[in-house]
Design an enzyme around this catalytic site. Structure first.
Site, PDB file in Angstrom:
ATOM      1  N   GLY A  58     -29.522 -39.323  32.263  1.00 17.68           N
ATOM      2  CA  GLY A  58     -29.307 -37.882  32.077  1.00 17.68           C
ATOM      3  C   GLY A  58     -28.310 -37.311  33.060  1.00 17.68           C
ATOM      4  N   CYS A  59     -28.412 -37.737  34.301  1.00 17.10           N
ATOM      5  CA  CYS A  59     -27.518 -37.223  35.347  1.00 17.10           C
ATOM      6  C   CYS A  59     -26.091 -37.703  35.115  1.00 17.10           C
ATOM      7  CB  CYS A  59     -28.017 -37.655  36.726  1.00 17.10           C
ATOM      8  SG  CYS A  59     -29.679 -37.014  37.065  1.00 17.10           S
ATOM      9  N   THR A  60     -25.951 -38.929  34.642  1.00 18.96           N
ATOM     10  CA  THR A  60     -24.630 -39.467  34.337  1.00 18.96           C
ATOM     11  C   THR A  60     -24.013 -38.706  33.170  1.00 18.96           C
ATOM     12  OG1 THR A  60     -25.242 -41.643  35.183  1.00 18.96           O
ATOM     13  CG2 THR A  60     -23.360 -41.556  33.669  1.00 18.96           C
TER      14      THR A  60
END
Length: 150
Positions: free
Chosen positions: A45-47
């Site tokens: 998700g952060c990527t």
């Protein structure tokens, strides 16, 4: 959880990025600043979120925005994440959680039935005078730039 809202003065934060460069709110006076908090570097998700911001970086620059990512990861982890995905913006390594706590994004979370404390994915848009213009807590990781540049 965050009690900061649209119209509030942004916290006078400071911290070091992946290259041990010092950043503080006053460095961004006269520019719009997007401060995006994410749970953990190099996770799916952060990527997706950071890559969407990277892919729209020129649009941000054209509209006088600076971007600053923040998580509780170490400087080493942030540097690896930034290099791996070629991010054109700094990532604060807020291991002590001073910026995270100043913005109020640390708190109880639930994942697969387990409760724990962590960073709530939240983005703050701060105007040229240091006032919060928007707080995005329902972050769409694959279309986050569109949420900011509406």
């Amino acid at each position: 959880m965050t009690t900061l809202k649209k119209g509030d003065k942004a916290p006078d934060f400071s911290g070091f990025d992946q290259d041990n460069k010092f950043h503080q709110l006053e460095d961004y006076a006269g520019k719009k600043l997007v401060v995006f908090f994410y749970p953990k570097a190099d996770t799916p998700g952060c990527t997706a979120e950071a890559c969407d911001l990277r892919d729209n970086f020129e649009r941000f620059k054209a509209n006088n925005y600076e971007l600053l990512g923040v998580s509780a990861d170490s400087a080493k982890a942030q540097a690896k994440f930034k290099t791996k995905f070629n991010f054109p913006f700094p990532l604060l390594a807020d291991v002590e959680k001073s910026v995270i706590n100043a913005f109020g994004v640390w708190g109880p979370k639930k994942f697969m039935g387990r409760e724990y404390d962590g960073i709530h994915r939240t983005t703050f848009v701060i105007n040229e005078e240091g006032i919060i213009e928007d707080v995005i807590s329902d972050v769409k990781t694959k279309a986050h730039a569109a949420q900011i540049l509406k």
